[in-house]
Design an enzyme around this catalytic site. Structure first.
Site, PDB file in Angstrom:
ATOM      1  N   CYS A 125      16.335 -63.277  -1.434  1.00 21.90           N
ATOM      2  CA  CYS A 125      16.683 -61.849  -1.539  1.00 21.90           C
ATOM      3  C   CYS A 125      16.029 -61.173  -2.743  1.00 21.90           C
ATOM      4  O   CYS A 125      15.865 -59.955  -2.759  1.00 21.90           O
ATOM      5  CB  CYS A 125      18.196 -61.664  -1.592  1.00 21.90           C
ATOM      6  SG  CYS A 125      19.000 -62.274  -0.112  1.00 21.90           S
TER       7      CYS A 125
ATOM      8  N   HIS B  31      19.452 -54.384  -4.207  1.00 19.56           N
ATOM      9  CA  HIS B  31      19.475 -55.244  -3.026  1.00 19.56           C
ATOM     10  C   HIS B  31      20.760 -54.939  -2.258  1.00 19.56           C
ATOM     11  O   HIS B  31      21.837 -54.854  -2.841  1.00 19.56           O
ATOM     12  CB  HIS B  31      19.442 -56.706  -3.455  1.00 19.56           C
ATOM     13  CG  HIS B  31      19.674 -57.658  -2.328  1.00 19.56           C
ATOM     14  ND1 HIS B  31      18.985 -57.569  -1.131  1.00 19.56           N
ATOM     15  CD2 HIS B  31      20.522 -58.706  -2.197  1.00 19.56           C
ATOM     16  CE1 HIS B  31      19.400 -58.518  -0.331  1.00 19.56           C
ATOM     17  NE2 HIS B  31      20.330 -59.224  -0.938  1.00 19.56           N
TER      18      HIS B  31
ATOM     19  N   ASN C  77      22.246 -56.827   5.302  1.00 21.93           N
ATOM     20  CA  ASN C  77      21.446 -57.481   4.265  1.00 21.93           C
ATOM     21  C   ASN C  77      20.143 -57.973   4.893  1.00 21.93           C
ATOM     22  O   ASN C  77      20.151 -58.896   5.707  1.00 21.93           O
ATOM     23  CB  ASN C  77      22.262 -58.647   3.685  1.00 21.93           C
ATOM     24  CG  ASN C  77      21.532 -59.397   2.593  1.00 21.93           C
ATOM     25  OD1 ASN C  77      20.331 -59.243   2.404  1.00 21.93           O
ATOM     26  ND2 ASN C  77      22.271 -60.232   1.876  1.00 21.93           N
TER      27      ASN C  77
HETATM   28  O1  UT7 Z   1      21.860 -61.600  -0.339  1.00 25.34           O
HETATM   29  C1  UT7 Z   1      22.237 -62.692  -1.078  1.00 25.34           C
HETATM   30  C2  UT7 Z   1      23.436 -62.437  -1.837  1.00 25.34           C
HETATM   31  N1  UT7 Z   1      24.604 -62.526  -0.990  1.00 25.34           N
HETATM   32  C3  UT7 Z   1      25.678 -61.896  -1.350  1.00 25.34           C
HETATM   33  O2  UT7 Z   1      25.637 -61.207  -2.330  1.00 25.34           O
HETATM   34  C4  UT7 Z   1      26.945 -62.117  -0.571  1.00 25.34           C
HETATM   35  C5  UT7 Z   1      28.083 -62.118  -1.544  1.00 25.34           C
HETATM   36  N2  UT7 Z   1      29.385 -62.329  -0.916  1.00 25.34           N
HETATM   37  C6  UT7 Z   1      30.010 -61.406  -0.178  1.00 25.34           C
HETATM   38  O3  UT7 Z   1      29.467 -60.359   0.086  1.00 25.34           O
HETATM   39  C7  UT7 Z   1      31.439 -61.686   0.269  1.00 25.34           C
HETATM   40  O4  UT7 Z   1      31.920 -62.830  -0.402  1.00 25.34           O
HETATM   41  C8  UT7 Z   1      31.581 -61.889   1.802  1.00 25.34           C
HETATM   42  C9  UT7 Z   1      31.401 -60.551   2.497  1.00 25.34           C
HETATM   43  C10 UT7 Z   1      30.542 -62.871   2.285  1.00 25.34           C
HETATM   44  C11 UT7 Z   1      32.975 -62.401   2.138  1.00 25.34           C
HETATM   45  O5  UT7 Z   1      33.984 -61.543   1.619  1.00 25.34           O
HETATM   46  P1  UT7 Z   1      35.224 -62.150   0.850  1.00 25.34           P
HETATM   47  O6  UT7 Z   1      36.109 -61.031   0.507  1.00 25.34           O
HETATM   48  O7  UT7 Z   1      34.678 -62.980  -0.287  1.00 25.34           O
HETATM   49  O8  UT7 Z   1      35.914 -63.032   1.959  1.00 25.34           O
HETATM   50  P2  UT7 Z   1      36.154 -64.613   2.032  1.00 25.34           P
HETATM   51  O9  UT7 Z   1      34.879 -65.348   2.296  1.00 25.34           O
HETATM   52  O10 UT7 Z   1      36.967 -65.069   0.874  1.00 25.34           O
HETATM   53  O11 UT7 Z   1      37.067 -64.726   3.351  1.00 25.34           O
HETATM   54  C12 UT7 Z   1      38.321 -64.060   3.422  1.00 25.34           C
HETATM   55  C13 UT7 Z   1      38.919 -64.308   4.805  1.00 25.34           C
HETATM   56  C14 UT7 Z   1      38.905 -65.773   5.211  1.00 25.34           C
HETATM   57  O12 UT7 Z   1      40.106 -66.009   5.936  1.00 25.34           O
HETATM   58  P3  UT7 Z   1      41.370 -66.720   5.209  1.00 25.34           P
HETATM   59  O13 UT7 Z   1      40.858 -68.060   4.728  1.00 25.34           O
HETATM   60  O14 UT7 Z   1      41.749 -65.802   4.088  1.00 25.34           O
HETATM   61  O15 UT7 Z   1      42.372 -66.800   6.312  1.00 25.34           O
HETATM   62  C15 UT7 Z   1      37.737 -65.877   6.160  1.00 25.34           C
HETATM   63  O16 UT7 Z   1      37.917 -66.928   7.113  1.00 25.34           O
HETATM   64  O17 UT7 Z   1      38.137 -63.614   5.806  1.00 25.34           O
HETATM   65  C16 UT7 Z   1      37.782 -64.543   6.845  1.00 25.34           C
HETATM   66  N3  UT7 Z   1      36.496 -64.135   7.395  1.00 25.34           N
HETATM   67  C17 UT7 Z   1      36.360 -63.267   8.400  1.00 25.34           C
HETATM   68  N4  UT7 Z   1      37.264 -62.619   9.143  1.00 25.34           N
HETATM   69  C18 UT7 Z   1      36.805 -61.789  10.095  1.00 25.34           C
HETATM   70  C19 UT7 Z   1      35.260 -64.515   6.976  1.00 25.34           C
HETATM   71  N5  UT7 Z   1      34.332 -63.895   7.717  1.00 25.34           N
HETATM   72  C20 UT7 Z   1      34.981 -63.125   8.610  1.00 25.34           C
HETATM   73  C21 UT7 Z   1      34.553 -62.250   9.626  1.00 25.34           C
HETATM   74  N6  UT7 Z   1      35.504 -61.606  10.342  1.00 25.34           N
HETATM   75  N7  UT7 Z   1      33.246 -62.016   9.883  1.00 25.34           N
END
Ligand code: UT7
Length: 325
Positions: free
Chosen positions: A119, A252, A282
């Site tokens: 990225c 980004h 992204n």
């Molecule tokens: O380009 C390279 C750099 N990349 C980034 O900068 C990405 C950085 N990270 C992020 O943007 C965020 O961490 C994400 C968008 C990837 C995830 O958001 P989050 O608030 O950190 O969520 P999480 O991974 O902690 O997941 C929270 C919950 C989980 O469920 P439980 O365990 O709380 O029951 C996941 O299973 O959301 C669930 N979940 C989803 N639910 C519905 C994860 N993906 C999805 C989805 N739809 N697509």
């Protein structure tokens, strides 16, 4: 374009971008993956992304973006003596996708190579091209970020497959003796201790497969805000500027919450941040030049504006640039 013996700057002569034909919104994804429009919008700000179809590849998108940047700059392809293309999704392991763009543009002879910094790739490519121009090794460069991440996504993994899209962005850089315009400063970093937070689980030298993207999103998020705010501070200091001098931030486009948090940390108004993650998701190395092109073409970024670019991605790698457009 006469060859300048002592160029002091690489200026941005033109910008362009390209997207695949097919736009996929969150509702369409939610019909195939266990997710919802609400979750995606609330956690990321993403509403849609573009997905490459048959015949659309990293090289074809890069070529379209490059053509538009050349048109915008009013420069002939034959004037290009350097192509630096940032991608983590090349058409083939080799040859470099940059050489495919060269051929498609009908350029007989130039320097052409790819840069792999995921990225942050565009910031790395821009820094290399800037250095080559300032040292006299090139006069007119195409710097491209182009990706087809849809082809390395695990479409069963809802935590990653909803986040990415395909696209390309390009800039034409030209040697200039105007000390007030062009790339003022760049700053790059890498810290390979974090390889396992964002990676592809395949490769020619290990599994002999292409592999799929894997990410520990929450941990990446935490590092992103800290690293991006720090590197923006560094690049502004290197250019002898402060946040108050900034007209636009072109970040980004990974997550709207990262963009907000980074701007807040630097004391920058969200109104100065160019946001395209809602429509493009992204697009990895393509996201910065794609967002830059959108903001130039819709009239936000104007000639003379001070623009800072930043990105962070797999590696980790991260970087920033301060440019007077
Ligand atoms: O380009 C390279 C750099 N990349 C980034 O900068 C990405 C950085 N990270 C992020 O943007 C965020 O961490 C994400 C968008 C990837 C995830 O958001 P989050 O608030 O950190 O969520 P999480 O991974 O902690 O997941 C929270 C919950 C989980 O469920 P439980 O365990 O709380 O029951 C996941 O299973 O959301 C669930 N979940 C989803 N639910 C519905 C994860 N993906 C999805 C989805 N739809 N697509």
């Amino acid at each position: 374009m006469p060859l300048l013996s002592t160029p002091t700057r690489a200026e941005i002569a033109g910008v362009g971008s390209a997207l695949p034909l097919r736009r996929v919104d969150n509702a369409e994804l939610a019909a195939q993956v266990d997710t919802s429009d609400e979750w995606i919008v609330e956690r990321t700000g993403i509403r849609s992304r573009y997905i490459a179809g048959d015949g659309e590849t990293t090289a074809t998108l890069a070529t379209d973006a490059a053509r538009r940047a050349l048109d915008h700059a009013g420069i002939e392809a034959s004037d290009i003596d350097l192509i630096v293309l940032a991608t983590a999704t090349p058409d083939q392991t080799f040859p470099a996708t940059a050489t495919k763009v060269q051929t498609a543009l009908g350029i007989r002879d130039c320097v052409a190579f790819d840069v792999a910094a995921v990225c942050s790739g565009f910031l790395y490519a821009l820094t290399v091209a800037d250095a080559m121009i300032r040292s006299g090794g090139a006069t007119t460069a195409l710097v491209i970020g182009a990706e087809t991440f849809s082809r390395i996504l695990d479409w069963e993994d809802r935590a990653t497959c909803v986040l990415f899209g395909d696209g390309a962005g390009a800039m034409v850089l030209r040697a200039s003796d105007d000390p007030d315009r062009g790339i003022l400063a760049t700053k790059l970093h890498a810290d390979g201790r974090y390889n396992d937070l964002l990676y592809v689980d395949g490769g020619p030298s290990t599994t002999q497969t292409v592999g799929k993207l894997r990410m520990k999103g929450r941990e990446v998020f935490r590092h992103a805000v800290t690293n991006l705010a720090a590197v923006l501070g560094e690049v502004l200091a290197a250019a002898g500027l402060t946040s108050a001098d900034v007209d636009w931030v072109v970040p980004h486009q990974a997550n709207a919450r990262i963009l907000d948090a980074t701007a807040r940390k630097l004391g920058l108004s969200p109104d100065k941040v160019v946001v395209t993650v809602d429509r493009h998701a992204n697009t990895s190395a393509a996201s910065v030049p794609l967002a830059f092109d959108v903001a130039v073409k819709d009239g936000r970024i104007k000639r003379g504006d001070l623009v800072v670019l930043e990105a962070m991605g797999g590696g980790f790698t991260w970087g920033a640039a301060a440019v007077r457009y």
